[in-house]
Design an enzyme around this catalytic site. Structure first.
Site, mmCIF file in Angstrom:
data_model
loop_
_atom_site.group_PDB
_atom_site.id
_atom_site.type_symbol
_atom_site.label_atom_id
_atom_site.label_comp_id
_atom_site.label_asym_id
_atom_site.label_seq_id
_atom_site.Cartn_x
_atom_site.Cartn_y
_atom_site.Cartn_z
ATOM 1 N N TRP A 1 180.306 27.982 103.443
ATOM 2 C CA TRP A 1 179.531 27.015 102.479
ATOM 3 C C TRP A 1 179.875 27.374 100.932
ATOM 4 O O TRP A 1 180.022 26.582 100.006
ATOM 5 C CB TRP A 1 178.134 26.797 102.611
ATOM 6 C CG TRP A 1 177.727 26.110 104.104
ATOM 7 C CD1 TRP A 1 177.397 26.705 105.191
ATOM 8 C CD2 TRP A 1 178.121 24.945 104.271
ATOM 9 N NE1 TRP A 1 177.171 25.450 106.080
ATOM 10 C CE2 TRP A 1 177.754 24.552 105.781
ATOM 11 C CE3 TRP A 1 178.766 23.758 103.433
ATOM 12 C CZ2 TRP A 1 177.912 23.207 106.230
ATOM 13 C CZ3 TRP A 1 178.785 22.214 103.918
ATOM 14 C CH2 TRP A 1 178.566 22.240 105.693
ATOM 15 N N ASP B 1 172.141 28.055 96.898
ATOM 16 C CA ASP B 1 172.119 27.095 97.929
ATOM 17 C C ASP B 1 171.306 27.744 99.192
ATOM 18 O O ASP B 1 171.876 28.410 99.948
ATOM 19 C CB ASP B 1 173.493 26.726 98.490
ATOM 20 C CG ASP B 1 173.483 26.117 99.759
ATOM 21 O OD1 ASP B 1 172.524 25.422 100.146
ATOM 22 O OD2 ASP B 1 174.923 25.603 100.080
ATOM 23 N N LYS C 1 167.838 21.464 108.102
ATOM 24 C CA LYS C 1 167.614 22.774 108.552
ATOM 25 C C LYS C 1 166.128 23.178 108.991
ATOM 26 O O LYS C 1 165.753 23.289 109.932
ATOM 27 C CB LYS C 1 168.645 23.987 107.975
ATOM 28 C CG LYS C 1 170.113 24.009 108.293
ATOM 29 C CD LYS C 1 170.996 23.100 107.319
ATOM 30 C CE LYS C 1 172.323 23.253 107.751
ATOM 31 N NZ LYS C 1 173.090 23.014 106.923
HETATM 32 C C1 LIG Z 1 174.215 22.724 106.135
HETATM 33 C C2 LIG Z 1 174.692 23.345 104.751
HETATM 34 C C3 LIG Z 1 175.139 22.468 103.584
HETATM 35 C C4 LIG Z 1 175.666 21.306 103.940
HETATM 36 O O1 LIG Z 1 174.445 20.407 103.693
HETATM 37 P P1 LIG Z 1 174.626 18.691 103.748
HETATM 38 O O2 LIG Z 1 173.060 18.466 103.345
HETATM 39 O O3 LIG Z 1 175.090 18.276 104.835
HETATM 40 O O4 LIG Z 1 175.561 18.544 102.723
HETATM 41 C C5 LIG Z 1 175.352 23.204 102.736
HETATM 42 N N1 LIG Z 1 175.306 24.573 102.447
HETATM 43 C C6 LIG Z 1 174.598 25.335 103.508
HETATM 44 C C7 LIG Z 1 174.115 26.670 103.095
HETATM 45 C C8 LIG Z 1 174.330 24.571 104.550
HETATM 46 O O5 LIG Z 1 173.606 25.272 105.698
#
Ligand SMILES: *Cc1c(COP(=O)(O)O)cnc(C)c1O
Length: 361
Positions: A104, A173, A197
């Site tokens: 990511w 993030d 998540k």
């Molecule tokens: C799942 C995830 C993403 C992507 O998320 P979206 O909402 O599908 O854009 C980005 N960063 C991390 C750490 C993730 O776990």
């Protein structure tokens, strides 16, 4: 739990607590006597405004978010913020640092490069199995921010300590760890997370941004991702993802009823500790991540004999343990054990793994 529900180890969209789904079911046709579903309401009507305000207030309580931070409910997922972060924080021609400890982070960096003339890698791991010590990073004095991914969902790599960055805004993030363990918001300039998540259904992202970082955006920033505009409009410059927002609110209430973030973090630690112990104690399963950097919510593991992968997955499915396959980019297995995964689900997985090893190990 009814017989038809499985233990769902999906990395995202991920399992929601049955109690939350039951509440949504009760509210489905007529929300609190309104005669309509939350899906059918005006986002500007009294009922939805109350839902939105309560969700924000509950999230602020759960994470102890200071009054000098805005909480925004936005669309475009975490991926949208990969672009929104540079557009909101770095001027044309600006510089920013990225610490890449997993897939990511790679994606955030690749997207950031489109908007930054000087996107720099403070450090990048290869393979993504650890977080390098801060002494090994290259931080630039003119960076508009440092971007990190405190929990890499695919690689199962987590920071054990937070960076010390002085006055440079720390942007994180936190898609996969938000609300699963305490996060000291005051250490960050910006936190963002896709909802699917730990927060609720897909379609929503949550952003926590310090007030002094608003108003730095480039003029061509799309309005739906311009944080200052969103903040001014209560996250409603267009129709927000109302139903996802409502379910997120139910999740926040549920989490408060579990005792809040500190309480569920203890459960999460117990779940992770016993799963890693089962992996480490076995001759069949292995996890490649440095022990100090093992994620408590995403637990990847491989089988010593890859020809056993498919039988493992098929038999797990029969036992009601689903979505254990690793991300297509890394293979192997991965058990995501966010807040919505009860401890009994982890116990069932461990029992299954032991039994499978006895039969095949
Ligand atoms: C799942 C995830 C993403 C992507 O998320 P979206 O909402 O599908 O854009 C980005 N960063 C991390 C750490 C993730 O776990």
């Amino acid at each position: 739990m009814s017989n038809s529900r499985t233990y769902n180890f999906s990395a995202g969209p991920a399992a929601l607590p049955a109690a939350v789904l039951e509440q949504a079911k009760n509210d489905l046709l007529s929300y609190r006597g309104s005669g309509m579903s939350v899906m059918e309401m005006s986002h500007r009507g009294r009922d939805f405004i109350a839902i939105a305000r309560a969700a924000e207030a509950d999230l602020r309580d759960l994470m102890q978010i200071g009054a000098d931070y805005q909480v925004l409910f936005v669309q475009g997922g975490a991926t949208g913020q990969f672009a929104a972060v540079p557009m909101n924080l770095a001027p044309q021609g600006g510089a920013a640092d990225y610490l890449v400890t997993g897939i990511w982070g790679e994606k955030a960096f690749a997207e950031g490069r489109k908007y930054l003339d000087r996107a720099r890698l403070a450090a990048v791991t290869d393979p993504h199995t650890y977080v390098p010590p801060q002494g090994d990073w290259q931080l630039s004095a003119d960076a508009a921010y440092l971007h990190i991914t405190p929990n890499e969902t695919i690689n199962g790599v987590a920071f054990d300590t937070l960076p010390e960055v002085g006055d440079i805004p720390l942007v994180a993030d936190v898609s996969s760890i938000i609300l699963s363990q305490p996060i000291d918001v005051s250490r960050f300039g910006v936190l963002y997370a896709g909802a699917q998540k730990n927060i609720g259904p897909a379609g929503l992202a949550v952003l926590i941004v310090r007030d002094d970082l608003l108003g730095r955006s480039r003029p061509q920033t799309p309005a739906i991702w311009e944080w200052a505009t969103l903040a001014k409009a209560g996250s409603m410059i267009n129709t927000p993802p109302t139903y996802s927002w409502y379910i997120a609110g139910l999740m926040f209430r549920w989490l408060a009823e579990q005792g809040g973030v500190a309480a569920i973090a203890q459960v999460n630690r117990r779940k992770a500790d016993k799963l890693y112990a089962a992996i480490d104690d076995s001759g069949l399963y292995a996890n490649p991540v440095a022990p100090a950097n093992r994620s408590r919510v995403n637990v990847p593991f491989t089988l010593a004999r890859p020809e056993l992968d498919q039988p493992f997955l098929a038999q797990a499915r029969e036992a009601g343990l689903v979505n254990l396959e690793g991300h297509r980019s890394v293979g192997g297995m991965r058990a995501s054990i966010y807040n919505g995964m009860p401890e009994a689900g982890v116990d069932a997985l461990i029992a299954f793994m032991r039994e499978f090893e006895r039969a095949h190990g």
